[in-house]
Design a protein around this motif. Structure first.
Motif, short mmCIF file in Angstrom:
data_model
loop_
_atom_site.label_atom_id
_atom_site.label_comp_id
_atom_site.label_asym_id
_atom_site.label_seq_id
_atom_site.Cartn_x
_atom_site.Cartn_y
_atom_site.Cartn_z
N TYR A 395 0.84 -1.22 0.00
CA TYR A 395 0.00 0.00 0.00
C TYR A 395 0.86 1.25 0.00
CZ TYR A 395 -3.09 3.72 1.69
OH TYR A 395 -3.77 4.90 1.82
N VAL A 397 0.23 5.79 -0.62
CA VAL A 397 -0.76 6.86 -0.77
C VAL A 397 -0.06 8.12 -1.24
CG1 VAL A 397 -0.56 7.55 1.66
CG2 VAL A 397 -2.64 8.14 0.37
N HIS A 435 -4.75 6.21 -3.82
CA HIS A 435 -4.44 5.05 -2.99
C HIS A 435 -4.07 3.89 -3.93
CE1 HIS A 435 -6.31 7.01 0.55
NE2 HIS A 435 -7.10 7.53 -0.37
N ASN A 447 -8.34 6.89 -7.03
CA ASN A 447 -7.95 8.30 -6.94
C ASN A 447 -9.18 9.20 -6.92
OD1 ASN A 447 -6.53 10.68 -6.93
ND2 ASN A 447 -5.60 10.40 -8.94
#
Length: 612
Positions: A395, A397, A435, A447
């Motif tokens: 992940y 961001v 993300h 997004n």
């Protein structure tokens, strides 16, 4: 080439991390848009290779329609065409050629089908504002047409020839040579199409007088004058004719001719902690409209731009980088024939500063500020902030916030009658948060974004019987851009690549609370590539949701949802010769992107490529 204390470009999950360090090997590829590699540090881009572009070889509109989140308004195949990013207009999209904004000074936008399709080494599509780096018009997004030159690669060449439905013939030739100090690349493309397709379901529509053809030449060269210094040159010459459709066999035939010349000279210095790129560019756009067939042109125009730009980059400490960009332009324009603009010119300058901080390998920030100085026009102070955090292996961001703008075009200011010298620049504020999740070879990007545009310029009728531009509209746009991708090779013989995107766009005129015209609420696109040894297959699909064509959201006049699919197959023989076959609009769908201008039903093409 080994440099002590060099800039390093490291690939980290399809993005780059740049910092100052010790004795590392750097790439020997020279990129003309040196800011692009920095943009990729903080923004998600959709990057298309020449092979991707070849899948939709009719024009740039087809490429963007099937391989990007952009909505394309095309007045029939090969005719006038314009983009819409995130619910904005064509004037709020910046076309950038090797780092130089090439939007028309007359219209403030780019006509997609009068921009060359071939001859680039890659195309980048960036959603979201970028005015701090790329200037006026980079509000909804920007489309980047990039070239590069490599060293120590010897000689290489490519020839591609395609024959397609509707009397379409497309030929492209490229050759390159380089050694350890010199690099040269040249390419040429000629495309012609009778474009006489028929759509019987639309009142027996025939695309009469739809012929178009264009010729493009690209030249690039670079020379290392010292270990840390390179002088480079890139030029493009483009000549095109579009005929405008007529509804009756004996109707009056009209056409539009366009000639473009762009030339960019760059001197680049890259040392341990300091780099500098000094650029000088000249661009010229000429056009002529012929209201009567085989007669002198009715109207036309000449636009010349002289551009000087300096990009200075310095690492204060290994983790802290400062970037200062200064630019000066002189824009000149002159209307010809019945065009309603006399000879005009203006000076445009800007100064921008960006600060980048690399807190650690998985966390980085960028803050930018810019002031434009446009002759006789007040320009706002622009800003941008980006942060990217890779939380773990699956992940990351990315947050982006910016203020962007577009100053009035020559037509907005000087059209006679109607030009308005009191116009303000359009401004926007926007935020998005991307993300990205990566699991088992799949990458999912989500997004969400928000944008508000003030002082939008709109042409309205006046009490004097003519139209004039005024700052009137306030627009709010929000939505979601998402993409799922997967790529894997199996047993050295099989490889597969998948990309699928969904876009939701709500773009509302705040005065009426209605959706803007030609902004679909939903768009879905997908592309899949499969290769087995010497055999390649690809398929494309695009779904476009309900699209209003009137400001009152009338469903009676709306463009209803449709799905279009393309596919192609190719085989490579002796590693040098490739034969291919494509079917466009396999589903034989009747569809249009602009009301009353249907696009072709099922059609075919065959192509051959020779590498030498």
């Amino acid at each position: 080439m080994i440099l002590k204390k060099a800039f390093i470009l490291l690939s980290v999950s399809s993005c780059l991390t740049i910092y100052y360090s010790q004795e590392k090997i750097i790439d020997t590829v020279y990129v003309f848009d040196n800011q692009m590699k920095k943009v990729k540090l903080f923004h998600s881009l959709n990057t298309l290779s020449p092979e991707d572009i070849q899948k939709n070889s009719s024009n740039l509109s087809e490429v963007l329609r099937f391989q990007s989140p952009v909505y394309i308004k095309e007045n029939g195949r090969g005719a006038v065409s314009s983009p819409s990013f995130r619910g904005t207009t064509a004037q709020q999209t910046a076309f950038v050629w090797n780092g130089i904004n090439i939007n028309s000074q007359f219209l403030g936008q780019g006509d997609i089908n009068n921009i060359a399709l071939f001859g680039y080494d890659q195309m980048d599509i960036k959603s979201g504002g970028g005015s701090v780096i790329y200037g006026s018009g980079a509000i909804g997004g920007s489309i980047h047409l990039n070239n590069n030159l490599s060293f120590n690669n010897g000689f290489s060449g490519l020839f591609n020839s395609e024959a397609a439905s509707f009397g379409t013939y497309n030929n492209f030739l490229k050759a390159a040579y380089s050694n350890d100090r010199f690099s040269f690349k040249a390419s040429g493309n000629y495309l012609i199409s009778e474009n006489n397709y028929e759509v019987p379901e639309k009142n027996n529509y025939i695309n009469r007088n739809g012929k178009f053809y264009n010729t493009t030449f690209n030249f690039g060269a670079a020379y290392k004058i010292a270990n840390h210094q390179t002088i480079s040159w890139q030029s493009q010459f483009y000549d095109a004719t579009q005929n405008y459709r007529i509804l009756e066999e004996n109707g009056n035939k009209t056409s539009y001719n366009a000639q473009t010349m762009r030339s960019l000279l760059s001197w680049d210095i890259n040392k341990s902690k300091i780099s500098n790129s000094l650029k000088a560019a000249y661009t010229e756009d000429n056009f002529q409209y012929f209201g009567v067939y085989n007669a002198p042109f009715t109207s036309g125009g000449i636009n010349k731009n002289y551009i000087f730009k300096n990009d200075f980059n310095y690492f204060i400490i290994p983790k802290l980088n400062i970037n200062v960009i200064g630019e000066f332009q002189q824009n000149q324009g002159e209307g010809l024939g019945d065009s309603k603009i006399e000879k005009v010119s203006r000076n445009v300058g800007s100064a921008a500063g960006l600060l980048r901080y690399f807190a650690m390998s998985n966390l980085r920030f960028e803050a930018g500020i810019k002031q434009d100085f446009v002759e006789n026009i007040d320009s706002p102070l622009l800003y941008s902030f980006s942060g990217k955090w890779k939380a773990n292996s699956w992940y990351q961001v990315n947050l982006n916030v910016s203020k962007n703008f577009r100053f009035p075009s020559f037509n907005d200011l000087y059209w006679n009658p109607g030009g308005n010298l009191n116009l303000k620049s359009e401004t926007s504020v926007q935020a998005d948060m991307n993300h990205e999740f990566s699991v088992a070879g799949f990458t999912l990007s989500l997004n969400p974004y928000y944008m508000k545009i003030d002082n939008m310029i709109r042409w309205l009728p006046t009490a004097f019987g003519y139209w004039a531009p005024v700052n009137t509209d306030k627009v709010e746009s929000y939505g979601l851009e998402s993409q799922l991708s997967y790529q894997k090779s199996f047993n050295k013989n099989h490889s597969v690549k998948l990309t699928a995107g969904y876009v939701y766009t709500k773009s509302v005129d705040l005065a009426t609370q209605k959706q803007l015209t030609y902004v679909p609420l939903h768009k879905v696109s997908s592309n899949i590539d499969y290769q087995y040894k010497f055999l390649k297959f690809y398929a494309q699909g695009m779904f476009n949701g309900l699209t209003y064509t009137t400001s009152d959201e009338s469903k009676k006049y709306a463009i209803y949802p449709y799905f279009v699919m393309n596919a192609g197959v190719s085989t490579t023989i002796l590693k040098k010769y490739t034969l291919g076959f494509k079917v466009n609009n396999i589903t034989d769908t009747v569809y249009e992107t602009v009301d009353y201008y249907p696009l072709p039903k099922r059609n075919y093409s065959v192509n051959t490529t020779i590498n030498f």
